[in-house]
Design an enzyme around this catalytic site. Structure first.
Site, PDB file in Angstrom:
ATOM      1  CG  ASN A 158      -1.721   1.206   1.440  1.00  0.00           C
ATOM      2  OD1 ASN A 158      -1.747   2.087   0.571  1.00  0.00           O
ATOM      3  ND2 ASN A 158      -2.407   1.290   2.573  1.00  0.00           N
ATOM      4  CE  LYS A 171      -0.307   3.165   4.762  1.00  0.00           C
ATOM      5  NZ  LYS A 171      -0.347   3.258   6.193  1.00  0.00           N
ATOM      6  CD  GLU A 180      -3.143   5.276   6.932  1.00  0.00           C
ATOM      7  OE1 GLU A 180      -3.115   5.355   5.700  1.00  0.00           O
ATOM      8  OE2 GLU A 180      -2.153   4.898   7.610  1.00  0.00           O
ATOM      9  CD  GLU A 213      -3.557  -2.901   7.449  1.00  0.00           C
ATOM     10  OE1 GLU A 213      -2.431  -3.134   7.000  1.00  0.00           O
ATOM     11  OE2 GLU A 213      -4.129  -1.807   7.276  1.00  0.00           O
ATOM     12  N   GLY A 265       1.695   2.134  11.016  1.00  0.00           N
ATOM     13  CA  GLY A 265       2.558   3.311  10.998  1.00  0.00           C
ATOM     14  C   GLY A 265       3.257   3.612  12.313  1.00  0.00           C
ATOM     15  CB  SER A 315       4.665  -1.777  12.101  1.00  0.00           C
ATOM     16  OG  SER A 315       4.130  -0.498  12.417  1.00  0.00           O
ATOM     17  N   GLY A 351       2.795  -1.279   4.367  1.00  0.00           N
ATOM     18  CA  GLY A 351       2.700   0.156   4.089  1.00  0.00           C
ATOM     19  C   GLY A 351       4.067   0.731   3.756  1.00  0.00           C
TER      20      GLY A 351
HETATM   21  P1  PGA Z   1       2.640   0.421   7.747  1.00  0.00           P
HETATM   22  O1  PGA Z   1       1.197   0.531   7.097  1.00  0.00           O
HETATM   23  O2  PGA Z   1       3.264  -0.859   7.200  1.00  0.00           O
HETATM   24  O3  PGA Z   1       3.370   1.624   7.320  1.00  0.00           O
HETATM   25  O4  PGA Z   1       2.449   0.328   9.231  1.00  0.00           O
HETATM   26  C1  PGA Z   1       0.405  -0.611   6.939  1.00  0.00           C
HETATM   27  C2  PGA Z   1      -0.886  -0.288   6.254  1.00  0.00           C
HETATM   28  O5  PGA Z   1      -1.404   0.819   6.446  1.00  0.00           O
HETATM   29  O6  PGA Z   1      -1.448  -1.110   5.530  1.00  0.00           O
END
Ligand code: PGA
Length: 254
Positions: free
Chosen positions: A8, A10, A99, A169, A175, A215, A236
């Site tokens: 992802n 983002k 999000e 998640e 994040g 993460s 992410g």
């Molecule tokens: P992250 O995000 O790996 O940066 O924690 C994961 C996600 O939002 O799918």
């Protein structure tokens, strides 16, 4: 079952120069690599959908979006429909990301509408769910997850279920570089399988892929994916670096 490795990206890669750099590194990293048991999917910002389906999509990598709308077309300013996704060569969409739920008020009902239209259009949904830290602290984890799943799957038939990939998640792990224990992840996997078995029966429930996201890094893959027996990961930040992202894919391609 092969493992899913979903990136992802983002709201990143803000210039065409950055995009080109990303493509170059990805291409270099892919050279000579084969993925027999890993299904790699990248979800770029929607404005780059066509760049990705033209330049990245191939036998090894599929393309998706980070969000989708629940109508085919019409006066819905700013939205993108599954038809557009399909016509531009994409096959997946992330739905119900924390999000989107947290910043944009996406509800279980909206998640359900989105998944239903994706199924009608024969596209794959990556259905995200998970509890916040407050909910966890209050002992509400399984209740919250149950209602996210039950409401998200309202009126969806067993054949529709085949078009859904589930991604646990925990909001507090997205994040933050904080990750749950393997046991904590496994408990949720068992809960989800139980909900699906009650709703659809064993035959359908056991075929469903349940991933972990939040993460994810190559060095913690054992804890978040292999030990709890997850069917893959949703990545992410680390997916922005093709070197790390493909390292994750390679480790799961067993
Ligand atoms: P992250 O995000 O790996 O940066 O924690 C994961 C996600 O939002 O799918």
């Amino acid at each position: 079952m092969s493992k899913y490795v979903i990136g992802n990206l983002k709201m990143n890669l803000s210039s065409l120069a950055e995009l080109e750099r990303y493509f170059k590194t990805l291409k270099n990293e892919l050279k000579g690599k084969n993925f027999k048991n890993a299904e790699i999917i990248i979800c770029p910002p929607a404005v780059y959908l066509q760049n990705f389906t033209q330049k990245v999509k191939n036998k090894k990598i599929k393309i998706g979006l980070q969000n989708i709308f629940w109508e085919r077309n019409g006066s819905f300013t700013g939205e993108i429909s599954p038809i557009m996704l399909k016509n531009l060569g994409g096959e997946y969409a992330i739905i119900g990301h924390s999000e989107r739920r947290g910043y944009f008020g996406e509800t279980n009902e909206m998640v359900n509408l989105k998944i239903k239209l994706m199924i009608k259009e024969r596209l794959m949904s990556i259905f995200c769910f998970g509890e916040t830290m407050e909910e966890r602290g209050a002992g509400l984890t399984s209740g919250i997850i149950s209602s996210q799943i039950q409401e998200g799957l309202k009126d969806i038939t067993p054949s529709g279920l085949e078009k859904i990939i589930f991604a646990y998640e925990p909001v507090w792990a997205v994040g933050t570089d904080v990750i749950p224990t393997s046991n904590g992840i496994m408990e949720v996997k068992i809960l989800v399988r139980k909900i699906l078995t009650e709703k659809y029966g064993m035959k359908y429930a056991q075929k469903v892929a349940i991933l972990y996201g939040g993460s994810v890094k190559a060095k913690t893959l054992n804890q978040v994916c292999l030990d709890p027996g997850m069917d893959g990961v949703l990545v992410g930040r680390e997916s922005l670096n093709p070197v790390e992202f493909l390292k994750i894919a390679k480790s799961l391609d067993v």
